[in-house]
Design a protein around this motif. Structure first.
Motif, PDB file in Angstrom:
ATOM      1  N   THR A 150      -7.379   4.629   3.979  1.00 54.26           N
ATOM      2  CA  THR A 150      -6.457   5.671   3.541  1.00 54.26           C
ATOM      3  C   THR A 150      -7.114   7.023   3.784  1.00 54.26           C
ATOM      4  O   THR A 150      -8.223   7.273   3.301  1.00 54.26           O
ATOM      5  CB  THR A 150      -6.137   5.515   2.040  1.00 54.26           C
ATOM      6  N   TYR A 203       0.839  -1.198   0.000  1.00 54.38           N
ATOM      7  CA  TYR A 203       0.000   0.000   0.000  1.00 54.38           C
ATOM      8  C   TYR A 203       0.875   1.250   0.000  1.00 54.38           C
ATOM      9  O   TYR A 203       2.025   1.219   0.439  1.00 54.38           O
ATOM     10  CB  TYR A 203      -0.898   0.013   1.231  1.00 54.38           C
ATOM     11  N   MET A 250      -7.616  -1.773   3.967  1.00 50.98           N
ATOM     12  CA  MET A 250      -6.845  -0.531   4.005  1.00 50.98           C
ATOM     13  C   MET A 250      -7.791   0.645   4.230  1.00 50.98           C
ATOM     14  O   MET A 250      -8.820   0.748   3.561  1.00 50.98           O
ATOM     15  CB  MET A 250      -6.117  -0.305   2.680  1.00 50.98           C
ATOM     16  N   TYR A 267      -5.491  -1.323  -8.880  1.00 50.57           N
ATOM     17  CA  TYR A 267      -4.386  -0.937  -8.012  1.00 50.57           C
ATOM     18  C   TYR A 267      -4.259   0.577  -7.819  1.00 50.57           C
ATOM     19  O   TYR A 267      -3.206   1.067  -7.419  1.00 50.57           O
ATOM     20  CB  TYR A 267      -3.067  -1.499  -8.554  1.00 50.57           C
ATOM     21  N   VAL A 289      -1.371   1.311  -4.782  1.00 53.22           N
ATOM     22  CA  VAL A 289      -1.168  -0.110  -4.491  1.00 53.22           C
ATOM     23  C   VAL A 289      -0.100  -0.658  -5.431  1.00 53.22           C
ATOM     24  O   VAL A 289      -0.083  -0.353  -6.631  1.00 53.22           O
ATOM     25  CB  VAL A 289      -2.495  -0.883  -4.636  1.00 53.22           C
ATOM     26  N   ASN A 325      -4.461   5.725  -3.362  1.00 55.36           N
ATOM     27  CA  ASN A 325      -3.614   4.669  -2.785  1.00 55.36           C
ATOM     28  C   ASN A 325      -2.865   4.000  -3.930  1.00 55.36           C
ATOM     29  O   ASN A 325      -3.469   3.349  -4.785  1.00 55.36           O
ATOM     30  CB  ASN A 325      -4.474   3.649  -2.031  1.00 55.36           C
TER      31      ASN A 325
END
Length: 304
Positions: free
Chosen positions: A289, A148, A287, A202, A181, A179
């Motif tokens: 964020t 992440y 996650m 992602y 990823v 994010n």
């Protein structure tokens, strides 16, 4: 202004919304009788319409009406999508833009610690974009090192080229959360970052785009990431090596930036790669964020 892209349960049509407290206005319905011609149907269309359209839209949206309920939806009742679900270009990204992240990455990769002398740019494919609450797909046959990166992202508002630092922020429409990823093993074997950063899903982004006039100084915002409730990243944009205005100046040298272009501004320390030993995400991990002044994204890792 706080803009979002949303749909309703049972109706997948994506709409441009304006958020106020816990309510969302359907922009198209709200301004249909007062906008000259067809109103912008998407956030990208509004951005591309230019500053005069932004000011006019703000003046037409009486956000206090949303609290009455007649013209709005409860935020919890709508489905939030990425604010710009399919940008016209790759997402521009900055790597190694926080000293502490450069240090942890150098240590993890057993490389010499050295700060970049100029901004480090790479990109993510538009197909990597996902919504702020979408699941992030994880194919264990493709990557075993899913990581992440919490970031503040910039939305360019007006075309610019060879812009000077002093004027760079004048070309910004607003800010959102992103994010970045990453598949660390793919980054390593391909000898660059594009492939490992661009797998489908992602790039969670959202939930809002906060316009520059409302967001304030982008270099004084806290950003953080929690994994399964545990704080992994907690820093401030004041720690950027290359502030946003500097990065825009470098990126726009000899290269045109256009309305709707997205720039991810880098991540601070605390990524899975930098832990001892490294810790990567797995099926079921969640996650969260967060960027001060924008909100929180929640994305679950789902094995496919």
């Amino acid at each position: 202004m706080r803009y979002l892209t949303f749909s309703l349960p049972g109706d997948p049509t994506e709409r441009l919304g304006a958020a106020h407290e816990d309510r969302v206005l359907d922009v198209g319905k709200t301004v249909k009788d007062t906008w000259a011609g067809p109103a912008p149907a998407t956030l990208l269309a509004l951005v591309e319409a230019g500053p005069d359209a932004w000011r006019r839209m703000a003046s037409l949206l009486d956000l206090d009406r949303a609290t009455a309920g007649a013209d709005g939806h409860r935020l919890q009742d709508v489905i939030c999508h990425a604010p710009i679900p399919r940008p016209r270009k790759n997402i521009f990204c900055l790597g190694q833009n926080y000293k502490s992240h450069v240090q942890e990455a150098a240590r993890a990769r057993e490389r010499e610690f050295k700060l970049p002398e100029v901004p480090v740019f790479f990109t993510k494919a538009p197909t990597s974009i996902a919504g702020p609450y979408d699941a992030v797909p994880w194919d264990a046959a493709i990557t075993q090192q899913l990581d992440y990166e919490a970031e503040l992202a910039v939305i360019i508002g007006t075309r610019c080229k060879n812009v000077k630092r002093a004027a760079a922020l004048d070309y910004v429409f607003g800010y959102t959360i992103l994010n970045d990823v990453s598949a660390r093993d793919l980054q390593k074997i391909h000898l660059q970052w594009f492939k490992g950063k661009s797998l489908d899903g992602y790039c969670p982004m959202g939930p809002m785009v906060v316009t520059a006039d409302e967001f304030g100084d982008p270099h004084r915002k806290r950003l953080s990431l929690r994994l399964n409730g545990e704080t992994r990243q907690d820093s401030t944009t004041a720690n950027m090596i290359f502030p946003i205005d500097v990065s825009i100046e470098f990126l726009a040298r000899g290269m045109t930036l256009e309305p709707g272009d997205i720039i991810a501004t880098g991540t601070p320390e605390g990524v899975g790669l930098g832990r001892t030993p490294p810790e990567y995400m797995k099926d079921g991990d969640v996650m969260e964020t967060e960027v001060e002044g924008i909100g929180v994204m929640r994305n679950k890792i789902v094995k496919v």
